[in-house]
Design a protein around this motif. Structure first.
Motif, PDB file in Angstrom:
ATOM      1  N   TRP A   1      -9.381  -4.892   6.659  1.00 20.48           N
ATOM      2  CA  TRP A   1      -8.855  -5.558   6.106  1.00 20.48           C
ATOM      3  C   TRP A   1      -7.465  -4.532   5.165  1.00 20.48           C
ATOM      4  CZ3 TRP A   1      -5.154  -9.561   7.154  1.00 20.48           C
ATOM      5  CH2 TRP A   1      -4.188  -9.463   6.487  1.00 20.48           C
ATOM      6  N   THR A   2      -6.276  -4.113   5.409  1.00 22.84           N
ATOM      7  CA  THR A   2      -5.764  -2.745   4.298  1.00 22.84           C
ATOM      8  C   THR A   2      -4.530  -3.155   4.311  1.00 22.84           C
ATOM      9  OG1 THR A   2      -5.800  -1.137   5.934  1.00 22.84           O
ATOM     10  CG2 THR A   2      -7.415  -1.201   3.838  1.00 22.84           C
ATOM     11  N   ASP A   3      -3.528  -3.144   3.818  1.00 20.49           N
ATOM     12  CA  ASP A   3      -1.973  -3.215   3.973  1.00 20.49           C
ATOM     13  C   ASP A   3      -1.958  -1.801   4.908  1.00 20.49           C
ATOM     14  OD1 ASP A   3      -1.900  -5.516   2.443  1.00 20.49           O
ATOM     15  OD2 ASP A   3      -0.990  -3.989   0.100  1.00 20.49           O
ATOM     16  N   GLU A   4      -0.230  -2.563   5.670  1.00 19.46           N
ATOM     17  CA  GLU A   4      -0.238  -1.235   6.635  1.00 19.46           C
ATOM     18  C   GLU A   4       0.675  -0.358   6.601  1.00 19.46           C
ATOM     19  OE1 GLU A   4      -0.933  -2.029   9.878  1.00 19.46           O
ATOM     20  OE2 GLU A   4      -0.264  -3.715  10.781  1.00 19.46           O
ATOM     21  N   GLY A   5       0.487   0.778   7.371  1.00 17.55           N
ATOM     22  CA  GLY A   5       0.712   2.015   6.504  1.00 17.55           C
ATOM     23  C   GLY A   5      -0.233   3.194   5.992  1.00 17.55           C
TER      24      GLY A   5
ATOM     25  N   ALA B   1      -3.823 -13.259  12.704  1.00 18.06           N
ATOM     26  CA  ALA B   1      -2.738 -13.057  12.983  1.00 18.06           C
ATOM     27  C   ALA B   1      -1.652 -14.358  12.081  1.00 18.06           C
ATOM     28  CB  ALA B   1      -2.283 -13.721  14.230  1.00 18.06           C
ATOM     29  N   ASP B   2      -2.688 -15.309  11.672  1.00 17.73           N
ATOM     30  CA  ASP B   2      -1.519 -16.751  10.895  1.00 17.73           C
ATOM     31  C   ASP B   2      -1.864 -15.645   9.080  1.00 17.73           C
ATOM     32  OD1 ASP B   2      -1.330 -17.538  13.029  1.00 17.73           O
ATOM     33  OD2 ASP B   2      -3.208 -19.343  12.727  1.00 17.73           O
ATOM     34  N   VAL B   3      -1.848 -14.850   8.862  1.00 15.51           N
ATOM     35  CA  VAL B   3      -2.394 -14.246   7.146  1.00 15.51           C
ATOM     36  C   VAL B   3      -0.911 -13.319   7.786  1.00 15.51           C
ATOM     37  CG1 VAL B   3      -3.425 -13.464   5.244  1.00 15.51           C
ATOM     38  CG2 VAL B   3      -4.565 -14.558   7.515  1.00 15.51           C
ATOM     39  N   GLY B   4      -1.426 -12.083   8.762  1.00  8.52           N
ATOM     40  CA  GLY B   4      -0.115 -11.187   8.836  1.00  8.52           C
ATOM     41  C   GLY B   4      -0.316 -10.193   7.545  1.00  8.52           C
ATOM     42  N   LEU B   5      -0.445  -9.357   8.140  1.00  8.24           N
ATOM     43  CA  LEU B   5      -0.730  -7.240   7.766  1.00  8.24           C
ATOM     44  C   LEU B   5       1.233  -7.645   7.600  1.00  8.24           C
ATOM     45  CD1 LEU B   5      -3.606  -6.326   9.546  1.00  8.24           C
ATOM     46  CD2 LEU B   5      -3.506  -6.658   7.386  1.00  8.24           C
ATOM     47  N   GLN B   6       1.213  -6.891   5.985  1.00  9.29           N
ATOM     48  CA  GLN B   6       2.113  -6.410   5.525  1.00  9.29           C
ATOM     49  C   GLN B   6       2.399  -5.359   4.889  1.00  9.29           C
ATOM     50  OE1 GLN B   6       4.888  -8.249   4.903  1.00  9.29           O
ATOM     51  NE2 GLN B   6       3.869 -10.444   6.062  1.00  9.29           N
ATOM     52  N   HIS B   7       3.261  -3.908   5.049  1.00  9.93           N
ATOM     53  CA  HIS B   7       3.646  -2.752   4.768  1.00  9.93           C
ATOM     54  C   HIS B   7       2.515  -2.130   3.367  1.00  9.93           C
ATOM     55  CE1 HIS B   7       4.908   1.403   3.886  1.00  9.93           C
ATOM     56  NE2 HIS B   7       4.307   1.126   5.201  1.00  9.93           N
TER      57      HIS B   7
ATOM     58  N   VAL C   1      -8.553   6.103   6.936  1.00  8.01           N
ATOM     59  CA  VAL C   1      -7.099   5.151   7.592  1.00  8.01           C
ATOM     60  C   VAL C   1      -8.427   3.739   8.262  1.00  8.01           C
ATOM     61  CG1 VAL C   1      -5.527   4.568   8.896  1.00  8.01           C
ATOM     62  CG2 VAL C   1      -4.868   6.586   6.945  1.00  8.01           C
ATOM     63  N   LEU C   2      -8.030   2.774   8.068  1.00  8.83           N
ATOM     64  CA  LEU C   2      -9.126   1.844   9.210  1.00  8.83           C
ATOM     65  C   LEU C   2      -8.009   1.304  10.437  1.00  8.83           C
ATOM     66  CD1 LEU C   2     -10.678   0.111   5.869  1.00  8.83           C
ATOM     67  CD2 LEU C   2     -11.162   1.995   6.908  1.00  8.83           C
ATOM     68  N   ASP C   3      -8.866   1.178  11.022  1.00  9.13           N
ATOM     69  CA  ASP C   3      -7.915   0.453  12.244  1.00  9.13           C
ATOM     70  C   ASP C   3      -7.709  -1.235  12.204  1.00  9.13           C
ATOM     71  OD1 ASP C   3      -6.739   0.527  15.599  1.00  9.13           O
ATOM     72  OD2 ASP C   3      -8.624  -0.361  15.105  1.00  9.13           O
ATOM     73  N   LYS C   4      -6.882  -1.735  12.672  1.00  8.67           N
ATOM     74  CA  LYS C   4      -6.779  -2.600  11.935  1.00  8.67           C
ATOM     75  C   LYS C   4      -6.373  -3.539  13.776  1.00  8.67           C
ATOM     76  CE  LYS C   4      -4.322  -2.552   8.783  1.00  8.67           C
ATOM     77  NZ  LYS C   4      -4.181  -0.935   8.475  1.00  8.67           N
ATOM     78  N   VAL C   5      -6.763  -3.579  15.129  1.00 15.01           N
ATOM     79  CA  VAL C   5      -6.045  -3.813  16.183  1.00 15.01           C
ATOM     80  C   VAL C   5      -6.637  -5.011  15.892  1.00 15.01           C
ATOM     81  CG1 VAL C   5      -6.252  -3.696  18.311  1.00 15.01           C
ATOM     82  CG2 VAL C   5      -5.663  -1.861  17.561  1.00 15.01           C
ATOM     83  N   SER C   6      -7.933  -4.929  16.027  1.00 12.63           N
ATOM     84  CA  SER C   6      -8.753  -6.466  15.814  1.00 12.63           C
ATOM     85  C   SER C   6      -8.519  -7.750  15.185  1.00 12.63           C
ATOM     86  CB  SER C   6     -10.310  -6.186  16.063  1.00 12.63           C
ATOM     87  OG  SER C   6     -10.606  -6.129  14.689  1.00 12.63           O
ATOM     88  N   THR C   7      -7.579  -7.232  13.479  1.00 10.35           N
ATOM     89  CA  THR C   7      -7.539  -7.664  12.784  1.00 10.35           C
ATOM     90  C   THR C   7      -6.483  -8.591  12.964  1.00 10.35           C
ATOM     91  OG1 THR C   7      -8.293  -6.186  10.877  1.00 10.35           O
ATOM     92  CG2 THR C   7      -7.188  -8.057  10.101  1.00 10.35           C
ATOM     93  N   ARG C   8      -5.359  -7.612  13.755  1.00 12.06           N
ATOM     94  CA  ARG C   8      -4.032  -8.207  13.422  1.00 12.06           C
ATOM     95  C   ARG C   8      -3.884  -9.086  15.007  1.00 12.06           C
ATOM     96  NH1 ARG C   8      -3.046  -2.587  14.561  1.00 12.06           N
ATOM     97  NH2 ARG C   8      -1.950  -1.503  12.541  1.00 12.06           N
ATOM     98  N   LYS C   9      -4.402  -9.596  15.429  1.00 12.01           N
ATOM     99  CA  LYS C   9      -5.476 -10.705  16.307  1.00 12.01           C
ATOM    100  C   LYS C   9      -5.755 -12.081  16.284  1.00 12.01           C
ATOM    101  CE  LYS C   9      -7.113 -11.510  21.047  1.00 12.01           C
ATOM    102  NZ  LYS C   9      -7.474 -11.219  22.472  1.00 12.01           N
TER     103      LYS C   9
ATOM    104  N   ILE D   1      -5.902  11.569   2.617  1.00 13.48           N
ATOM    105  CA  ILE D   1      -4.928   9.615   2.252  1.00 13.48           C
ATOM    106  C   ILE D   1      -5.666   8.488   2.879  1.00 13.48           C
ATOM    107  CG2 ILE D   1      -3.631   9.681   4.928  1.00 13.48           C
ATOM    108  CD1 ILE D   1      -2.567  11.916   3.114  1.00 13.48           C
ATOM    109  N   GLY D   2      -5.042   7.415   2.857  1.00 17.18           N
ATOM    110  CA  GLY D   2      -5.482   6.158   2.957  1.00 17.18           C
ATOM    111  C   GLY D   2      -4.703   4.755   3.535  1.00 17.18           C
ATOM    112  N   SER D   3      -4.881   3.894   3.045  1.00 19.27           N
ATOM    113  CA  SER D   3      -4.091   2.528   3.182  1.00 19.27           C
ATOM    114  C   SER D   3      -4.340   1.827   1.285  1.00 19.27           C
ATOM    115  CB  SER D   3      -4.355   1.866   4.297  1.00 19.27           C
ATOM    116  OG  SER D   3      -3.995   2.786   5.596  1.00 19.27           O
ATOM    117  N   PRO D   4      -3.006   1.793   1.048  1.00 18.78           N
ATOM    118  CA  PRO D   4      -3.004   1.305  -0.435  1.00 18.78           C
ATOM    119  C   PRO D   4      -3.472  -0.716   0.144  1.00 18.78           C
ATOM    120  CG  PRO D   4      -1.176   2.413  -0.236  1.00 18.78           C
ATOM    121  CD  PRO D   4      -2.208   2.419   0.445  1.00 18.78           C
TER     122      PRO D   4
END
Length: 289
Positions: free
Chosen positions: A205-209, A266-272, A255-263, A178-181
């Motif tokens: 940095w991975t895509d969301e989901g 934020a200007d790049v924006g993660l997508q599913h 699966v990698l936690d991205k809490v700090s990345t989202r902040k 299990i991971g994130s493409p």
């Protein structure tokens, strides 16, 4: 800002080239041996960049088990060289690492400060590179861990699945990893943002989901049929990792936690990951036509 990208031939380098073009200097293996510190320093001093993005790596996970020296040269020794040169010349370094530095047994998303415990040669060599970077250049570097990277360039799971789905009458795909493409284009955008904003620290940095390789394969087939990259639907059967042994052990849950990345990004924006996959396959379809 002058950017030098280490690497020319990989998926990430190709996406960086699409983003940056003539704004950056791209150095491939024919331009410099990054495992030779003196040669590397000479070339980098001639270009005198503000920022270096290191997209070069030994990524053949299974082959690394029989070629440990080659893996360590690119994934550890070369990073040590880059970190030393950047520290001495005040260059900022953006470096890409991997989910393979974790053992995959945690069962919940790995945070950036979780203890690393790589299992195979590839993960151990990348972990050694991380350690060198963080020991030598903690405030002058951005370490981006990623996973399951694909692109319309190079060899990857998406392109392999499309080929096999066109050739085979049925497929068997692992469903217990299990991971994130992650589309390499989004990763490239994150690297450029980190370079331009000198985003120091460790980020994921991975895509969301979240998906299994089996889930990923089903989505590839579904979108491939929608976009006429495939003409026939074939059965895809889920199987456990035990039915598909490989030289290198894979993390079951990475699966990698991205809490700090989202902040911070934020200007790049993660997508599913499904949206990213559809966008990449649209681009691939346009290129094939």
């Amino acid at each position: 800002m002058k950017i030098v990208v280490i690497g020319k031939s990989g998926q990430l380098a190709a996406e960086l080239n699409q983003l940056l073009g003539d704004e950056a200097v791209f150095l491939g293996r024919n331009d410099v041996d990054i495992t030779d510190q003196q040669a590397l320093a000479s070339v980098l001093l001639a270009h005198n960049p503000d920022v270096i993005i290191n997209s070069a790596a030994y990524t053949a996970v299974d082959k690394a088990e029989s070629e440990p020296e080659e893996a360590y040269k690119l994934n550890a020794s070369a990073v040590i060289n880059l970190a030393d040169i950047c520290r001495l010349n005040r260059y900022f370094l953006v470096h890409v690492s991997t989910d393979y530095v974790f053992d995959g047994t945690k069962g919940s998303p790995y945070r950036t400060d979780d203890v690393i415990a790589p299992q195979g040669v590839y993960g151990k060599s990348k972990a050694e590179g991380e350690k060198a970077l963080l020991d030598s250049l903690p405030n002058q570097s951005c370490l981006l861990r990623t996973a399951w990277v694909y692109s319309k360039y190079g060899n990857n799971f998406v392109k392999t699945m499309l080929r096999l789905m066109a050739e085979k009458s049925e497929l068997k795909v692992i469903d217990d990893q299990i991971g994130s493409p992650t589309w390499a284009k989004g990763l490239a955008e994150a690297c450029v943002y980190a370079a331009r904003h000198r985003s120091a620290g460790v980020y994921h940095w991975t895509d969301e989901g979240v998906a299994s390789w089996y889930d990923f394969a089903l989505a590839i087939q579904e979108i491939g049929l929608e976009k006429n990259l495939l003409t026939n639907k074939v059965p895809i059967h889920p199987i456990p990792s035990s039915q598909y042994p490989t030289p290198a052990k894979r993390p079951h849950y990475s699966v990698l936690d991205k809490v700090s990345t989202r902040k911070a990004f934020a200007d790049v924006g993660l997508q599913h990951w499904r949206k990213q996959l559809a966008d990449m396959m649209s681009s691939f379809q346009s290129e094939k036509q």
